[in-house]
Design a protein around this motif. Structure first.
Motif, PDB file in Angstrom:
ATOM      1  N   ASP A 101       0.820  -1.218   0.000  1.00  0.00           N
ATOM      2  CA  ASP A 101       0.000   0.000   0.000  1.00  0.00           C
ATOM      3  C   ASP A 101       0.852   1.266   0.000  1.00  0.00           C
ATOM      4  O   ASP A 101       0.361   2.351  -0.283  1.00  0.00           O
ATOM      5  CB  ASP A 101      -0.932   0.038   1.216  1.00  0.00           C
ATOM      6  N   PRO A 122      -2.693   5.216   2.091  1.00  0.00           N
ATOM      7  CA  PRO A 122      -4.009   5.586   2.603  1.00  0.00           C
ATOM      8  C   PRO A 122      -4.208   4.981   3.993  1.00  0.00           C
ATOM      9  O   PRO A 122      -3.783   3.866   4.263  1.00  0.00           O
ATOM     10  CB  PRO A 122      -4.974   4.976   1.588  1.00  0.00           C
ATOM     11  N   ASP A 125      -9.652   7.743   6.024  1.00  0.00           N
ATOM     12  CA  ASP A 125      -9.925   8.865   5.130  1.00  0.00           C
ATOM     13  C   ASP A 125      -8.700   9.754   4.924  1.00  0.00           C
ATOM     14  O   ASP A 125      -8.757  10.728   4.183  1.00  0.00           O
ATOM     15  CB  ASP A 125     -11.067   9.729   5.697  1.00  0.00           C
ATOM     16  N   ASP A 126      -7.608   9.434   5.600  1.00  0.00           N
ATOM     17  CA  ASP A 126      -6.390  10.253   5.535  1.00  0.00           C
ATOM     18  C   ASP A 126      -5.313   9.573   4.704  1.00  0.00           C
ATOM     19  O   ASP A 126      -5.451   8.433   4.279  1.00  0.00           O
ATOM     20  CB  ASP A 126      -5.836  10.487   6.946  1.00  0.00           C
ATOM     21  N   MET A 127      -4.237  10.301   4.532  1.00  0.00           N
ATOM     22  CA  MET A 127      -3.021   9.756   3.946  1.00  0.00           C
ATOM     23  C   MET A 127      -1.935   9.909   5.001  1.00  0.00           C
ATOM     24  O   MET A 127      -1.833  10.954   5.648  1.00  0.00           O
ATOM     25  CB  MET A 127      -2.621  10.512   2.676  1.00  0.00           C
TER      26      MET A 127
END
Length: 146
Positions: A101, A122, A125-127
């Protein structure tokens, strides 16, 4: 293969470091400034009788200096036999990611921060930007402080 990270915040951005490089997370303690060290070296602290160089990670990544308060933790890393403290804004969680990922960020021209990243992944909802300690500590002059 999975990798485990400690995640933390700097300037409203989410970062991670390999948990195997973390020695401890300690509460803020005032640093002793040193002459003739890079701007990002906040100073040194006493870590159980040893001198620990402390980096303001915000400055190292090219942002404004952290206005330190007792709420700022110091992440103590152990890397290639050297201990370094990293001033961060807050510590979040331990997360586990699939290594596949982790993606290489598209290097934006003159984007200083991508020089220090192992990759971006990822996370909900964030990085999360995963820091590469080899690159982060390369060419540093902290050995003068230790």
């Amino acid at each position: 293969m999975r990798c485990e990270l400690i995640t933390f915040g700097i300037a409203d951005q989410l970062f991670g470091i390999d948990i195997m490089t973390i020695r401890e997370i300690r509460a803020w303690s005032p640093v002793t400034r040193l002459p003739r060290v890079p701007e990002y070296v906040a100073g040194v602290v006493n870590l159980r009788g040893a001198v620990l160089p402390v980096i303001d990670l915000s400055i190292r990544l090219g942002w404004q200096a952290t206005e330190c308060t007792p709420r700022n933790p110091i992440i103590v890393t152990e890397f290639e036999g050297q201990s370094r403290g990293l001033i961060v804004h807050d510590v979040n969680d331990i997360v586990s990611l699939d290594a596949e990922d982790l993606q290489q960020p598209d290097a934006v021209q003159n984007d200083y921060i991508t020089n220090f990243l192992e990759g971006v992944a990822p996370l909900g909802d964030d990085m999360v930007m995963v820091l590469d300690l080899t690159k982060l500590m390369a060419n540093d002059e902290l050995d003068l402080a230790a």
